[in-house]
Design a protein around this motif. Structure first.
Motif, mmCIF file in Angstrom:
data_model
loop_
_atom_site.group_PDB
_atom_site.id
_atom_site.type_symbol
_atom_site.label_atom_id
_atom_site.label_comp_id
_atom_site.label_asym_id
_atom_site.label_seq_id
_atom_site.Cartn_x
_atom_site.Cartn_y
_atom_site.Cartn_z
ATOM 1 N N PRO A 1 10.136 3.673 0.995
ATOM 2 C CA PRO A 1 9.607 3.425 -0.348
ATOM 3 C C PRO A 1 10.040 2.058 -0.860
ATOM 4 O O PRO A 1 11.202 1.672 -0.715
ATOM 5 C CB PRO A 1 10.207 4.561 -1.181
ATOM 6 C CG PRO A 1 11.489 4.900 -0.463
ATOM 7 C CD PRO A 1 11.200 4.696 0.994
ATOM 8 N N ILE A 2 9.099 1.336 -1.447
ATOM 9 C CA ILE A 2 9.414 0.012 -1.982
ATOM 10 C C ILE A 2 8.596 -0.223 -3.240
ATOM 11 O O ILE A 2 7.396 0.062 -3.272
ATOM 12 C CB ILE A 2 9.146 -1.103 -0.939
ATOM 13 C CG1 ILE A 2 9.749 -2.451 -1.363
ATOM 14 C CG2 ILE A 2 7.666 -1.222 -0.632
ATOM 15 C CD1 ILE A 2 11.213 -2.580 -1.077
ATOM 16 N N ALA B 1 22.227 1.521 -0.548
ATOM 17 C CA ALA B 1 21.124 1.537 -1.512
ATOM 18 C C ALA B 1 19.931 0.728 -1.017
ATOM 19 O O ALA B 1 18.778 1.156 -1.166
ATOM 20 C CB ALA B 1 21.603 1.006 -2.861
ATOM 21 N N THR B 2 20.166 -0.441 -0.427
ATOM 22 C CA THR B 2 19.044 -1.262 0.034
ATOM 23 C C THR B 2 18.409 -0.692 1.291
ATOM 24 O O THR B 2 17.203 -0.827 1.500
ATOM 25 C CB THR B 2 19.473 -2.719 0.297
ATOM 26 O OG1 THR B 2 20.371 -2.776 1.410
ATOM 27 C CG2 THR B 2 20.136 -3.322 -0.930
ATOM 28 N N ARG B 3 19.204 -0.049 2.160
ATOM 29 C CA ARG B 3 18.661 0.474 3.420
ATOM 30 C C ARG B 3 17.669 1.598 3.204
ATOM 31 O O ARG B 3 16.840 1.867 4.066
ATOM 32 C CB ARG B 3 19.808 0.952 4.324
ATOM 33 C CG ARG B 3 20.665 -0.191 4.857
ATOM 34 C CD ARG B 3 21.774 0.296 5.785
ATOM 35 N NE ARG B 3 22.857 -0.684 5.793
ATOM 36 C CZ ARG B 3 24.039 -0.507 5.212
ATOM 37 N NH1 ARG B 3 24.316 0.644 4.593
ATOM 38 N NH2 ARG B 3 24.944 -1.471 5.262
ATOM 39 N N VAL B 4 17.731 2.262 2.068
ATOM 40 C CA VAL B 4 16.734 3.292 1.744
ATOM 41 C C VAL B 4 15.337 2.677 1.686
ATOM 42 O O VAL B 4 14.344 3.318 2.039
ATOM 43 C CB VAL B 4 17.082 3.957 0.401
ATOM 44 C CG1 VAL B 4 15.949 4.868 -0.076
ATOM 45 C CG2 VAL B 4 18.385 4.734 0.516
ATOM 46 N N HIS B 5 15.257 1.408 1.275
ATOM 47 C CA HIS B 5 13.978 0.738 1.060
ATOM 48 C C HIS B 5 13.658 -0.317 2.119
ATOM 49 O O HIS B 5 12.481 -0.641 2.339
ATOM 50 C CB HIS B 5 13.996 0.055 -0.311
ATOM 51 C CG HIS B 5 14.401 0.958 -1.424
ATOM 52 N ND1 HIS B 5 13.560 1.925 -1.949
ATOM 53 C CD2 HIS B 5 15.581 1.049 -2.115
ATOM 54 C CE1 HIS B 5 14.194 2.573 -2.910
ATOM 55 N NE2 HIS B 5 15.418 2.059 -3.042
ATOM 56 N N PHE B 6 14.700 -0.848 2.761
ATOM 57 C CA PHE B 6 14.554 -2.033 3.605
ATOM 58 C C PHE B 6 15.603 -1.939 4.707
ATOM 59 O O PHE B 6 16.775 -2.272 4.478
ATOM 60 C CB PHE B 6 14.770 -3.276 2.727
ATOM 61 C CG PHE B 6 14.474 -4.598 3.370
ATOM 62 C CD1 PHE B 6 13.198 -4.916 3.819
ATOM 63 C CD2 PHE B 6 15.489 -5.551 3.496
ATOM 64 C CE1 PHE B 6 12.932 -6.157 4.386
ATOM 65 C CE2 PHE B 6 15.227 -6.793 4.060
ATOM 66 C CZ PHE B 6 13.945 -7.090 4.508
ATOM 67 N N LEU C 1 0.826 -1.197 0.000
ATOM 68 C CA LEU C 1 0.000 0.000 0.000
ATOM 69 C C LEU C 1 0.866 1.254 0.000
ATOM 70 O O LEU C 1 1.848 1.345 0.746
ATOM 71 C CB LEU C 1 -0.917 0.009 1.223
ATOM 72 C CG LEU C 1 -2.108 -0.959 1.181
ATOM 73 C CD1 LEU C 1 -2.802 -1.017 2.531
ATOM 74 C CD2 LEU C 1 -3.103 -0.552 0.090
ATOM 75 N N ASN C 2 0.515 2.186 -0.872
ATOM 76 C CA ASN C 2 1.241 3.450 -1.023
ATOM 77 C C ASN C 2 2.704 3.238 -1.439
ATOM 78 O O ASN C 2 3.520 4.153 -1.314
ATOM 79 C CB ASN C 2 1.211 4.267 0.278
ATOM 80 C CG ASN C 2 -0.193 4.500 0.787
ATOM 81 O OD1 ASN C 2 -1.077 4.850 0.019
ATOM 82 N ND2 ASN C 2 -0.411 4.290 2.075
ATOM 83 N N ASN C 3 3.005 2.022 -1.943
ATOM 84 C CA ASN C 3 4.386 1.685 -2.315
ATOM 85 C C ASN C 3 5.346 1.946 -1.163
ATOM 86 O O ASN C 3 6.460 2.462 -1.345
ATOM 87 C CB ASN C 3 4.823 2.462 -3.565
ATOM 88 C CG ASN C 3 4.034 2.067 -4.787
ATOM 89 O OD1 ASN C 3 3.787 0.888 -5.017
ATOM 90 N ND2 ASN C 3 3.623 3.049 -5.571
#
Length: 289
Positions: A68-69, A99-104, A56-58
């Motif tokens: 953001p994902i 780079a991955t920590r921005v999303h996860f 939801l909401n990416n």
């Protein structure tokens, strides 16, 4: 490109996404993986991590913060390192980074292991928790198999044969790709799901907790088949772009969000977890016969 080969099949894997790009059956001369025509669908067999489907909401909600994902996660767009490679075995690795920590927001290593034995390819997903807290995630496969197998057949000659005869109920998805809470029956002939050009007009068929843990793509004209065994995966997606000459059989440990309020990652449906210092493993196989 990494190539694995024995006397029966040859497979190719690229570093981007650690994605299979070919499953070639030597005796028949048949290429069984969809060859990613960019005008139709530009993937072969993407690996889905750390989410399956859309959020939801990416966004992912982790420890009270949103990240953001994109749909199906970032692994399929990431470059993996090949850490082991023999004639029939290869290990691909993706480690957490800025780079991955921005999303996860976790420290992890995600490995995809390919192993050939006779006519069977085993695919293993391994998640190593390198964090000081529990890592929550989803993981899944999205291989697209070329149908028909040969030039003298049509798509409608084929069907998917499930391990068991059971009523199939697909869980409906909204236009945005979220579960609506509705289901509808999927017509079968005993344990056979006929393939038609309009089967996926309403998006993927999503089955939850089937009794069947095997699905085979078969023709009415011959005995040659591709079989996917997924005993560790309780969710299964089946999809093709409407009218396209392929079908995806997708074992999942995770799924898209449902419409409504956003849930924290640990409460997402079908979420997986691995404790600090521990390793998660799940495997499925693809057999050409």
């Amino acid at each position: 490109m990494t190539i694995l080969e024995n006397d029966q099949i040859r497979v190719s894997v690229r570093s981007k996404g650690a994605e299979l790009t070919s499953i070639f059956h030597k005796a028949s001369g048949i290429e069984h993986l969809w060859q990613a025509d960019p005008s139709v669908w530009a993937w072969h067999a993407p690996n889905l991590f750390p989410v399956v489907g859309g959020c939801l909401n990416n966004q992912l909600l982790v420890d009270g913060k949103t990240y953001p994902i994109e749909r199906h996660g970032f692994a399929r767009q990431s470059t993996f390192e090949t850490t082991e490679s023999t004639a029939t075995h290869a290990v691909f690795s993706l480690r957490s980074s800025e780079a991955t920590r921005v999303h996860f927001p976790y420290e992890f290593e995600f490995q995809i292991i390919y192993e050939l034995s006779g006519p069977t390819l085993t695919v293993t997903y391994r998640v190593l928790n390198e964090d000081e807290k529990t890592v929550f995630f989803s993981v899944g496969a999205h291989p697209a198999f070329a149908v028909p197998f040969g030039p003298d057949e049509v798509y409608e000659d084929y069907y998917i044969e499930f391990e068991k005869a059971e009523p199939l109920q697909t869980h409906m998805l909204s236009a945005a790709g979220y579960f609506t809470g509705e289901t509808r029956p999927v017509a079968t002939d005993e344990n056979r799901l006929p393939l038609t050009k309009h089967l996926f007009d309403q998006d993927a068929l999503v089955f939850k907790r089937l009794r069947s843990h095997r699905a085979a793509i078969r023709s009415r004209n011959h005995d040659h088949a591709v079989t996917v065994d997924y005993p560790a995966f309780p969710y299964l997606g089946i999809w093709a772009k409407p009218g396209a000459p392929f079908v995806c059989i997708e074992p999942w440990l995770g799924c898209a969000d449902s419409e409504g309020n956003q849930k924290p990652i640990e409460r997402k449906e079908a979420i997986q977890h691995v404790e600090p210092g521990r390793v998660f493993n799940a495997s499925f196989t693809i057999t050409v016969s």
